[in-house]
Design an enzyme around this catalytic site. Structure first.
Site, PDB file in Angstrom:
ATOM      1  N   THR A 133       0.819  -1.211   0.000  1.00 23.04           N
ATOM      2  CA  THR A 133       0.000   0.000   0.000  1.00 23.04           C
ATOM      3  C   THR A 133       0.857   1.266   0.000  1.00 23.04           C
ATOM      4  OG1 THR A 133      -1.451   1.285   1.473  1.00 23.04           O
ATOM      5  CG2 THR A 133      -0.100  -0.355   2.531  1.00 23.04           C
ATOM      6  N   ASP A 134       0.262   2.363  -0.443  1.00 24.14           N
ATOM      7  CA  ASP A 134       0.962   3.658  -0.370  1.00 24.14           C
ATOM      8  C   ASP A 134       1.016   4.184   1.066  1.00 24.14           C
ATOM      9  OD1 ASP A 134      -1.737   4.328  -0.052  1.00 24.14           O
ATOM     10  OD2 ASP A 134      -1.737   5.915  -1.563  1.00 24.14           O
ATOM     11  N   GLU A 135       0.225   3.579   1.966  1.00 20.82           N
ATOM     12  CA  GLU A 135       0.153   4.110   3.338  1.00 20.82           C
ATOM     13  C   GLU A 135       1.481   3.940   4.095  1.00 20.82           C
ATOM     14  OE1 GLU A 135      -3.543   3.374   5.393  1.00 20.82           O
ATOM     15  OE2 GLU A 135      -4.603   3.087   3.504  1.00 20.82           O
ATOM     16  N   TYR A 159      -2.005  -0.580  10.965  1.00 22.85           N
ATOM     17  CA  TYR A 159      -2.107  -1.232   9.650  1.00 22.85           C
ATOM     18  C   TYR A 159      -0.894  -0.902   8.786  1.00 22.85           C
ATOM     19  CZ  TYR A 159      -3.327  -1.648   4.695  1.00 22.85           C
ATOM     20  OH  TYR A 159      -3.282  -1.925   3.347  1.00 22.85           O
ATOM     21  N   LYS A 163       2.197  -3.307   7.344  1.00 19.25           N
ATOM     22  CA  LYS A 163       2.489  -3.483   5.915  1.00 19.25           C
ATOM     23  C   LYS A 163       3.931  -3.048   5.618  1.00 19.25           C
ATOM     24  CE  LYS A 163       0.159  -4.628   2.967  1.00 19.25           C
ATOM     25  NZ  LYS A 163      -0.121  -5.996   2.411  1.00 19.25           N
TER      26      LYS A 163
HETATM   27  P1  NAD Z   1      -9.426  -7.526   2.104  1.00 17.47           P
HETATM   28  O1  NAD Z   1      -9.430  -7.236   3.573  1.00 17.47           O
HETATM   29  O2  NAD Z   1     -10.651  -7.232   1.318  1.00 17.47           O
HETATM   30  O3  NAD Z   1      -9.063  -9.051   1.855  1.00 17.47           O
HETATM   31  C1  NAD Z   1      -8.034  -9.710   2.524  1.00 17.47           C
HETATM   32  C2  NAD Z   1      -8.179 -11.212   2.276  1.00 17.47           C
HETATM   33  O4  NAD Z   1      -7.106 -11.877   2.954  1.00 17.47           O
HETATM   34  C3  NAD Z   1      -9.482 -11.791   2.836  1.00 17.47           C
HETATM   35  O5  NAD Z   1     -10.069 -12.648   1.888  1.00 17.47           O
HETATM   36  C4  NAD Z   1      -9.033 -12.566   4.072  1.00 17.47           C
HETATM   37  O6  NAD Z   1      -9.860 -13.686   4.351  1.00 17.47           O
HETATM   38  C5  NAD Z   1      -7.633 -12.988   3.672  1.00 17.47           C
HETATM   39  N1  NAD Z   1      -6.753 -13.232   4.825  1.00 17.47           N
HETATM   40  C6  NAD Z   1      -6.609 -12.462   5.950  1.00 17.47           C
HETATM   41  N2  NAD Z   1      -5.728 -13.025   6.796  1.00 17.47           N
HETATM   42  C7  NAD Z   1      -5.283 -14.161   6.187  1.00 17.47           C
HETATM   43  C8  NAD Z   1      -4.338 -15.156   6.545  1.00 17.47           C
HETATM   44  N3  NAD Z   1      -3.674 -15.108   7.712  1.00 17.47           N
HETATM   45  N4  NAD Z   1      -4.119 -16.183   5.684  1.00 17.47           N
HETATM   46  C9  NAD Z   1      -4.799 -16.256   4.516  1.00 17.47           C
HETATM   47  N5  NAD Z   1      -5.704 -15.342   4.123  1.00 17.47           N
HETATM   48  C10 NAD Z   1      -5.932 -14.295   4.944  1.00 17.47           C
HETATM   49  O7  NAD Z   1      -8.175  -6.712   1.528  1.00 17.47           O
HETATM   50  P2  NAD Z   1      -7.982  -6.038   0.118  1.00 17.47           P
HETATM   51  O8  NAD Z   1      -8.550  -4.670   0.146  1.00 17.47           O
HETATM   52  O9  NAD Z   1      -8.413  -6.995  -0.946  1.00 17.47           O
HETATM   53  O10 NAD Z   1      -6.403  -5.887   0.094  1.00 17.47           O
HETATM   54  C11 NAD Z   1      -5.571  -6.908  -0.474  1.00 17.47           C
HETATM   55  C12 NAD Z   1      -4.126  -6.489  -0.350  1.00 17.47           C
HETATM   56  O11 NAD Z   1      -3.920  -5.246  -1.013  1.00 17.47           O
HETATM   57  C13 NAD Z   1      -3.693  -6.241   1.106  1.00 17.47           C
HETATM   58  O12 NAD Z   1      -2.389  -6.717   1.258  1.00 17.47           O
HETATM   59  C14 NAD Z   1      -3.719  -4.730   1.266  1.00 17.47           C
HETATM   60  O13 NAD Z   1      -2.787  -4.297   2.203  1.00 17.47           O
HETATM   61  C15 NAD Z   1      -3.352  -4.285  -0.146  1.00 17.47           C
HETATM   62  N6  NAD Z   1      -3.887  -2.976  -0.554  1.00 17.47           N
HETATM   63  C16 NAD Z   1      -5.209  -2.675  -0.416  1.00 17.47           C
HETATM   64  C17 NAD Z   1      -5.696  -1.454  -0.863  1.00 17.47           C
HETATM   65  C18 NAD Z   1      -7.164  -1.098  -0.774  1.00 17.47           C
HETATM   66  O14 NAD Z   1      -7.523   0.049  -1.078  1.00 17.47           O
HETATM   67  N7  NAD Z   1      -8.043  -2.007  -0.396  1.00 17.47           N
HETATM   68  C19 NAD Z   1      -4.820  -0.525  -1.432  1.00 17.47           C
HETATM   69  C20 NAD Z   1      -3.465  -0.871  -1.567  1.00 17.47           C
HETATM   70  C21 NAD Z   1      -3.012  -2.105  -1.137  1.00 17.47           C
HETATM   71  P1  TYD Z   2     -10.908   3.804   4.104  1.00 15.25           P
HETATM   72  O1  TYD Z   2     -11.847   3.420   3.005  1.00 15.25           O
HETATM   73  O2  TYD Z   2     -11.067   3.175   5.452  1.00 15.25           O
HETATM   74  O3  TYD Z   2      -9.428   3.596   3.545  1.00 15.25           O
HETATM   75  P2  TYD Z   2      -7.997   4.088   4.176  1.00 15.25           P
HETATM   76  O4  TYD Z   2      -8.161   4.448   5.594  1.00 15.25           O
HETATM   77  O5  TYD Z   2      -7.157   2.871   3.968  1.00 15.25           O
HETATM   78  O6  TYD Z   2      -7.567   5.257   3.318  1.00 15.25           O
HETATM   79  O7  TYD Z   2     -11.014   5.373   4.310  1.00 15.25           O
HETATM   80  C1  TYD Z   2     -10.812   6.265   3.217  1.00 15.25           C
HETATM   81  C2  TYD Z   2     -10.890   7.671   3.771  1.00 15.25           C
HETATM   82  O8  TYD Z   2     -12.233   7.911   4.199  1.00 15.25           O
HETATM   83  C3  TYD Z   2     -10.017   7.876   5.005  1.00 15.25           C
HETATM   84  O9  TYD Z   2      -9.486   9.202   4.972  1.00 15.25           O
HETATM   85  C4  TYD Z   2     -10.974   7.733   6.163  1.00 15.25           C
HETATM   86  C5  TYD Z   2     -12.283   8.240   5.585  1.00 15.25           C
HETATM   87  N1  TYD Z   2     -13.510   7.615   6.143  1.00 15.25           N
HETATM   88  C6  TYD Z   2     -14.550   8.443   6.592  1.00 15.25           C
HETATM   89  O10 TYD Z   2     -14.468   9.684   6.542  1.00 15.25           O
HETATM   90  N2  TYD Z   2     -15.676   7.848   7.083  1.00 15.25           N
HETATM   91  C7  TYD Z   2     -15.815   6.494   7.175  1.00 15.25           C
HETATM   92  O11 TYD Z   2     -16.854   6.002   7.676  1.00 15.25           O
HETATM   93  C8  TYD Z   2     -14.748   5.653   6.702  1.00 15.25           C
HETATM   94  C9  TYD Z   2     -14.848   4.160   6.758  1.00 15.25           C
HETATM   95  C10 TYD Z   2     -13.614   6.276   6.183  1.00 15.25           C
END
Ligand code: NAD
Ligand code: TYD
Length: 353
Positions: A133-135, A159, A163
Site C-alpha cells: 500500500t501507499d500508506e 495497519y 504493511k
Molecule cells: P481484504 O481485507 O478485502 O481481503 C483480505 C483477504 O485476505 C481476505 O479474503 C481474508 O480472508 C484474507 N486473509 C486475511 N488473513 C489471512 C491469513 N492469515 N491467511 C490467509 N488469508 C488471509 O483486503 P484487500 O482490500 O483486498 O487488500 C488486499 C491487499 O492489497 C492487502 O495486502 C492490502 O494491504 C493491499 N492494498 C489494499 C488497498 C485497498 O484500497 N483495499 C490498497 C493498496 C493495497
Molecule cells: P478507508 O476506506 O477506510 O481507507 P484508508 O483508511 O485505507 O484510506 O477510508 C478512506 C478515507 O475515508 C479515510 O481518509 C478515512 C475516511 N472515512 C470516513 O471519513 N468515514 C468512514 O466512515 C470511513 C470508513 C472512512
C-alpha cells in the site's frame, strides 16, 4: 499454476476473476483464511471452473503452505492476504501483526525453501509478488510532491506499520537470499466486491438504506483512488515484466478529498435511484469524530511503472465510480451475504457515538 493468497478478499477476488477470464490463463491455487473480509460468494462464478482451486487456510501455517508449494509447483506467488482496515487496526492491532508481518515472513520462508529446490530455469522464472500500500510512506502536506518509490517509510497506523514491516521482510529476502521478489505499493482501490466497511461501499449502502453518511473530521483528507480492475492490470504487468527486487508505485492520478468523493456518490445515486422525497442523498452526510492519527493526504507518483512498463489506468474516477455505484445497485444478493451479524456489530462498535 500460480498461488494467490487472499483471493477471496476485495482485490484478490477481483484479480482471480480477472486472471481466469482469459481462456488460456494458467490455473490458480487460492489460499485464503476466510476472515470476515473473505467471501466465497465473490468467486461463485468459478464454481465449475477446474482451473481454480480454493484452499481455506492461513498464510502463517508453514506446513500447509509448504505442502501446497510442493504439490502444485507454482511459478509465482502473489500475496494479497492481509488484514486491511485501518479502523480495525486501531481497535485491535494484534491480528495485523500476526497476518501482515508473521504471515508474510512465513510465506517468504516457505517460498525460499521451495524456490531453492527448483531447477535453474524454473528458479529464474519464479516470482514472489508482494501486494502493498501507499500508506507505508506516511502522510503528505498539501504542497508535498506525490510519493515516489524512493520516499522514506513513515507509517502512522498499526495497519500501515504492519504493511511496512512486511515490505522490509520482502526486500531482505531478495537481498539476503536472492528470492526473486517484486513489490507494488498501491493507492486506495474501489470497485465491485469491496467489503462495506471501507468508505466508498459504506457510503453507497448507507445512502440507499436511509442511514447517515459518516465523514471523519472535516472531510478534507485526500486519497488517490484507483479502480480495482486497473490495479489488477498493473499487477499483471509487474509480475510479467517488473525488474527483480524493485518496488513500483501504482496509482490513479486521482486525488480527491473525502467529502468530494461522498458528494459524487450522492449525485450519481440522485440520478440512478432518486430518494422517495426527491431530496438529495447529500442531506444524509454527517460529520463524526475523526480517526485517531488520521493521515491527511496520500498521493502517488506512478511515473516509474508508466515509463518502465507502459502501464496507465484505463478508468478515470468519474467512469470508475459510476460503474461501482451501478454494481452495488445491481448486486444486492452479494451485499446481503456480507452484511451479516458480525458486520452489524462492527458498525455498532465503530459508529455508536
Ligand atoms: P481484504 O481485507 O478485502 O481481503 C483480505 C483477504 O485476505 C481476505 O479474503 C481474508 O480472508 C484474507 N486473509 C486475511 N488473513 C489471512 C491469513 N492469515 N491467511 C490467509 N488469508 C488471509 O483486503 P484487500 O482490500 O483486498 O487488500 C488486499 C491487499 O492489497 C492487502 O495486502 C492490502 O494491504 C493491499 N492494498 C489494499 C488497498 C485497498 O484500497 N483495499 C490498497 C493498496 C493495497
Ligand atoms: P478507508 O476506506 O477506510 O481507507 P484508508 O483508511 O485505507 O484510506 O477510508 C478512506 C478515507 O475515508 C479515510 O481518509 C478515512 C475516511 N472515512 C470516513 O471519513 N468515514 C468512514 O466512515 C470511513 C470508513 C472512512
Amino acid at each position: 499454476m500460480i498461488l494467490v493468497t487472499g483471493g477471496a478478499g476485495f482485490i484478490g477476488g477481483n484479480f482471480v476473476l480477472n486472471w481466469l477470464s482469459d481462456a488460456n490463463a494458467e490455473g490458480i491455487i487460492n489460499l485464503d483464511k476466510l476472515t470476515y473480509a473473505g467471501n466465497l460468494a465473490t468467486l461463485a462464478s468459478l464454481k465449475h471452473d477446474s482451473r481454480h482451486q480454493f484452499i481455506c487456510g492461513d498464510i502463517g501455517d508453514g506446513d500447509l503452505v509448504l505442502s501446497l508449494l510442493k504439490k502444485h509447483r507454482p511459478r509465482a506467488i502473489i500475496n494479497f492476504a492481509a488484514e486491511s482496515h485501518v479502523d480495525r487496526s486501531i481497535h485491535g492491532p494484534s491480528e495485523f501483526i500476526q497476518t501482515n508481518i508473521v504471515g508474510t515472513f512465513n510465506l517468504l520462508d516457505c517460498a525460499r525453501e521451495y524456490w531453492s529446490s527448483l531447477q535453474e530455469e524454473q528458479k529464474e522464472q519464479f516470482r514472489f509478488h508482494h501486494v502493498s500500500t501507499d500508506e507505508v510512506y506516511g502522510s503528505l502536506s498539501s504542497s508535498d510532491p506525490a510519493f515516489k518509490e524512493t520516499n522514506p517509510y513513515e507509517p502512522n497506523s498499526p495497519y500501515s506499520a504492519s504493511k511496512a514491516a512486511s515490505d522490509h521482510l520482502v526486500r531482505a529476502w531478495f537481498h539476503t537470499y536472492g528470492l526473486p521478489v517484486v513489490t507494488t505499493n498501491c493507492s486506495n482501490n474501489y470497485g465491485p466486491y469491496h467489503f462495506p466497511e471501507k468508505l466508498i461501499p459504506l457510503v453507497i449502502l448507507n445512502a440507499i438504506n436511509g442511514k447517515s453518511l459518516p465523514i471523519y473530521g472535516d472531510g478534507q483528507q485526500i486519497r488517490d483512488w484507483l479502480y480495482v480492475g486497473d490495479h489488477c492490470s498493473a499487477i499483471r504487468e509487474v509480475l510479467a515484466r517488473g525488474r527483480l527486487g524493485e518496488t513500483y508505485n501504482i496509482g490513479g492520478w486521482n486525488e480527491k478529498a473525502n467529502i468530494d468523493v461522498v458528494k459524487t456518490i450522492c449525485n450519481i445515486l440522485d440520478e440512478l435511484k432518486p430518494r422517495a422525497d426527491k431530496k438529495s442523498y447529500a442531506d444524509q452526510i454527517t460529520f463524526v469524530k475523526d480517526r485517531p492519527g488520521h493521515d491527511r493526504r496520500y498521493a502517488i507518483d506512478a511515473s516509474k511503472i508508466e515509463n518502465e512498463l507502459g502501464w496507465r489506468p484505463a478508468e478515470t474516477f468519474e467512469t470508475g465510480i459510476r460503474k461501482t455505484v451501478e454494481w452495488y445497485l445491481n448486486n444486492s444478493e452479494w451485499v446481503e451475504g456480507v452484511t451479516t451479524g458480525s458486520y452489524r456489530d462492527w458498525l455498532d462498535k465503530q459508529y455508536r457515538n
